[in-house]
Write a protein that holds these residues in place. Sequence first.
Motif, PDB file in Angstrom:
ATOM      1  N   ASP A 126       0.808  -1.214   0.000  1.00 33.74           N
ATOM      2  CA  ASP A 126       0.000   0.000   0.000  1.00 33.74           C
ATOM      3  C   ASP A 126       0.844   1.267   0.000  1.00 33.74           C
ATOM      4  OD1 ASP A 126      -2.628  -1.025  -0.063  1.00 33.74           O
ATOM      5  OD2 ASP A 126      -2.468  -1.604   2.036  1.00 33.74           O
ATOM      6  N   VAL A 142     -11.356  -5.770  -1.926  1.00 33.45           N
ATOM      7  CA  VAL A 142     -10.601  -5.142  -0.839  1.00 33.45           C
ATOM      8  C   VAL A 142      -9.125  -5.024  -1.197  1.00 33.45           C
ATOM      9  CG1 VAL A 142      -9.830  -5.459   1.546  1.00 33.45           C
ATOM     10  CG2 VAL A 142     -12.231  -5.833   0.955  1.00 33.45           C
ATOM     11  N   PRO A 188      -6.044   2.264   1.108  1.00 32.25           N
ATOM     12  CA  PRO A 188      -6.807   2.418   2.361  1.00 32.25           C
ATOM     13  C   PRO A 188      -7.948   3.415   2.285  1.00 32.25           C
ATOM     14  CG  PRO A 188      -4.460   2.262   2.834  1.00 32.25           C
ATOM     15  CD  PRO A 188      -4.588   2.297   1.345  1.00 32.25           C
ATOM     16  N   ARG A 200     -11.162   1.682   0.388  1.00 35.38           N
ATOM     17  CA  ARG A 200     -11.646   0.331   0.671  1.00 35.38           C
ATOM     18  C   ARG A 200     -13.110   0.310   1.103  1.00 35.38           C
ATOM     19  NH1 ARG A 200      -6.359  -0.898   3.284  1.00 35.38           N
ATOM     20  NH2 ARG A 200      -7.326  -0.344   5.268  1.00 35.38           N
ATOM     21  N   ARG A 208     -13.852   2.201  12.237  1.00 31.80           N
ATOM     22  CA  ARG A 208     -14.439   0.861  12.166  1.00 31.80           C
ATOM     23  C   ARG A 208     -14.832   0.354  13.555  1.00 31.80           C
ATOM     24  NH1 ARG A 208     -12.841   3.096   7.468  1.00 31.80           N
ATOM     25  NH2 ARG A 208     -11.732   1.705   6.047  1.00 31.80           N
ATOM     26  N   GLU A 266     -10.065  -6.385   6.742  1.00 29.88           N
ATOM     27  CA  GLU A 266      -9.003  -5.388   6.899  1.00 29.88           C
ATOM     28  C   GLU A 266      -7.919  -5.816   7.863  1.00 29.88           C
ATOM     29  OE1 GLU A 266     -10.228  -0.944   5.822  1.00 29.88           O
ATOM     30  OE2 GLU A 266     -10.909  -1.552   7.812  1.00 29.88           O
ATOM     31  N   ARG A 319      -6.200 -14.248   4.295  1.00 31.29           N
ATOM     32  CA  ARG A 319      -7.410 -13.416   4.276  1.00 31.29           C
ATOM     33  C   ARG A 319      -8.637 -14.213   3.815  1.00 31.29           C
ATOM     34  NH1 ARG A 319      -5.496  -9.075   1.964  1.00 31.29           N
ATOM     35  NH2 ARG A 319      -5.139  -8.134   4.021  1.00 31.29           N
ATOM     36  N   PRO A 354      -8.468  -0.257  12.148  1.00 34.74           N
ATOM     37  CA  PRO A 354      -7.746  -0.362  10.870  1.00 34.74           C
ATOM     38  C   PRO A 354      -7.979   0.791   9.909  1.00 34.74           C
ATOM     39  CG  PRO A 354      -9.701  -1.739  10.812  1.00 34.74           C
ATOM     40  CD  PRO A 354      -9.694  -1.068  12.164  1.00 34.74           C
ATOM     41  N   ARG A 355      -8.725   1.801  10.291  1.00 36.88           N
ATOM     42  CA  ARG A 355      -9.015   2.894   9.356  1.00 36.88           C
ATOM     43  C   ARG A 355      -7.740   3.631   8.973  1.00 36.88           C
ATOM     44  NH1 ARG A 355     -12.867   7.856  11.074  1.00 36.88           N
ATOM     45  NH2 ARG A 355     -11.265   7.949  12.696  1.00 36.88           N
ATOM     46  N   LEU A 372      -3.119  -2.680   4.605  1.00 39.68           N
ATOM     47  CA  LEU A 372      -3.526  -4.042   4.902  1.00 39.68           C
ATOM     48  C   LEU A 372      -2.339  -4.860   5.372  1.00 39.68           C
ATOM     49  CD1 LEU A 372      -5.883  -4.906   1.905  1.00 39.68           C
ATOM     50  CD2 LEU A 372      -6.551  -4.337   4.240  1.00 39.68           C
TER      51      LEU A 372
END
Length: 639
Positions: free
Chosen positions: A32, A234, A239, A242, A424, A493, A500, A553-554, A558
Amino acid sequence: MAAGRPQAQDHPPENGFTPLDQPAPRLLPHIDASVLPSLGGFGRHQKQLVVLTWIPALFIGFSQFSDYFLLAQPNGTCLQPLANDSKWTAESYPATGVGTGDVPALQFQVNGTGDEDGDGGGDVLCACKERTLELHTGLSQNVVTKWNLVCDSAWKVHIAKFSLLVGSIFGYLVMGIMADWFGRHPVLIVSVLFMLVFGLSVAFSVNVTMFSTLRFFEGFCLAGLALSLYVLRVELCLPAWRFSMTMVASFLMVAGQLLMPGVAALCRNWPDRDDWQLLQIVIISPFVLMLPYVWIFPESLRWLLTTQHYRRSKDMMLRIARRNQVDMTSEPSRVLSELEQELHKKPQRTCIVKMMSTRNLWKNIVVLCVNSLTGYGIHHCFARSMMDPEAQPTALCHTDYYTMAGIAVATCVALCPMVGLMGRRGGLLTFMIITALASLLQLGLLNLIGKYSLRYDTVLRDSLKRKFSVAFSIIGMFSSHAVSTLSIFFCAEITPTVIRGGGLGLVLASAGFGMLTAPIMELHNQKGYFLHHVIFACCTLLCIICLLLLPEPRGQPLPETLADGETFTRQTLLHPGEQHLLLAKGDRDYSRVHDTPLHLSATGGATVAAATALAAVPASYSLATGGEVIGNHAMANGV
């Protein structure tokens, strides 16, 4: 509150010397932060692929809500009672208490309500020699009416409902593991192919056993399709994109729920085929549009890099850069040069079982599994409370159906600003608290209204209880739907890329178990409904406590490996450097107390050893020499 990930700190060089050549930090693990920005970020190529993941969401919504029409309970009318039965009177009355037109019917005297499952007089509809069944869901004939699945065969309807949900549960578990082991793209294509095979075969079922078996495999493939699309969506986004891209897919699935009654009405009264067969073909045929995904939809670049498929990653990175109009020949991020040095490495795959060796990651996933199970389980409790108590336990009229769909739309609309404002974890915690309050108030407050107030005005009391029950049910359905949706996205996330698929499959399977409680309660004719609601209300309280342990996780990249997922933990409430504020200042002065220097620690150990040795020698010798030894060590320690 941001998630707490330990960052690399700059330590001062030892002995005052700075190394001449420090190794440059690796860029490939930071997808990312380094890889995707060097390829144009969330560019044109990624946006086109995300749109391709949205299109099947509408078709998935059709399939997930098809049970409401294929297996809807009909209204029954008794035309001719059993011979020599004097308990029948010649009155026109529908067996379920709902008018079905001008068809002459007979009423059973003992059970005046005409309830199909009435007590005392037996079953009105089942005590008939001849009866008619009529649907109220848009179709003129479905599986129940075709094979007469009423009375002694009514349990087969619940088995048919189980089959799709149980198939989905197994599909989420198995296909999630396969997506981590073989990739997201193979799972997507295999799911589409077999979805077409089994879905179309359902329309040609010759009995309910064949129908239920094929529906199991249809649910299995539907789960693999939904999971692989969710993971791909996702992993394509940065970020900042998402959540919004995921919510668009949720809106499309709800649109499929809203459009399903219209699709069923269009399939009514066709001449050459039964209505339910045509409906099944209509909702499965659009998946043919996904067959070109074999060529136009690539594998997840994030998965390829994390599992060390570097040769395939290089080709895909060049293709993405070309479509995003990025010149890779002069790119300054050194991503391609670093990738060239890693081409000799062999691919490495990880199974979800390795999650058990972690300390924090498995706890986060278990918490989200319980949240998802509770959200979908208690959603049925609220939906049942909202329905008219005089209606059949398995009947769902158009008003209730559209109310549920409208609540789902409102939930998706409210989630966007709430998650943007509170994050989140904050949003999930808020909606879980609302769910718990709605559940507890519905269970407790309504009983208090009936016990301590309006004792003599029973009509007003019942009306007030009904209004409060509907209000709390709508609020509870709204918040529980938000909890379920956000729990699934939360898991996507915080779960590392290498597992995942498996982690998301566990949470989605837990959601399937929650949805499975609805047909279970219907199978038992809603017996134990109150206890069922109490258990899930207690689970909401447990979830509120467990949610405080989750990270936020905001805005975070990832996690890619198990190590990344393990360090993705909740940040402490105090900022670094504020822990000393927790220590209370006392009146005593400890300034003269110091730690023992490192070079004197051995001397202190020698003193203890000497004292031990003195205890083992004769007293006369110890009196002569022991004092000298201890005195010398005491002088060495400065005492």
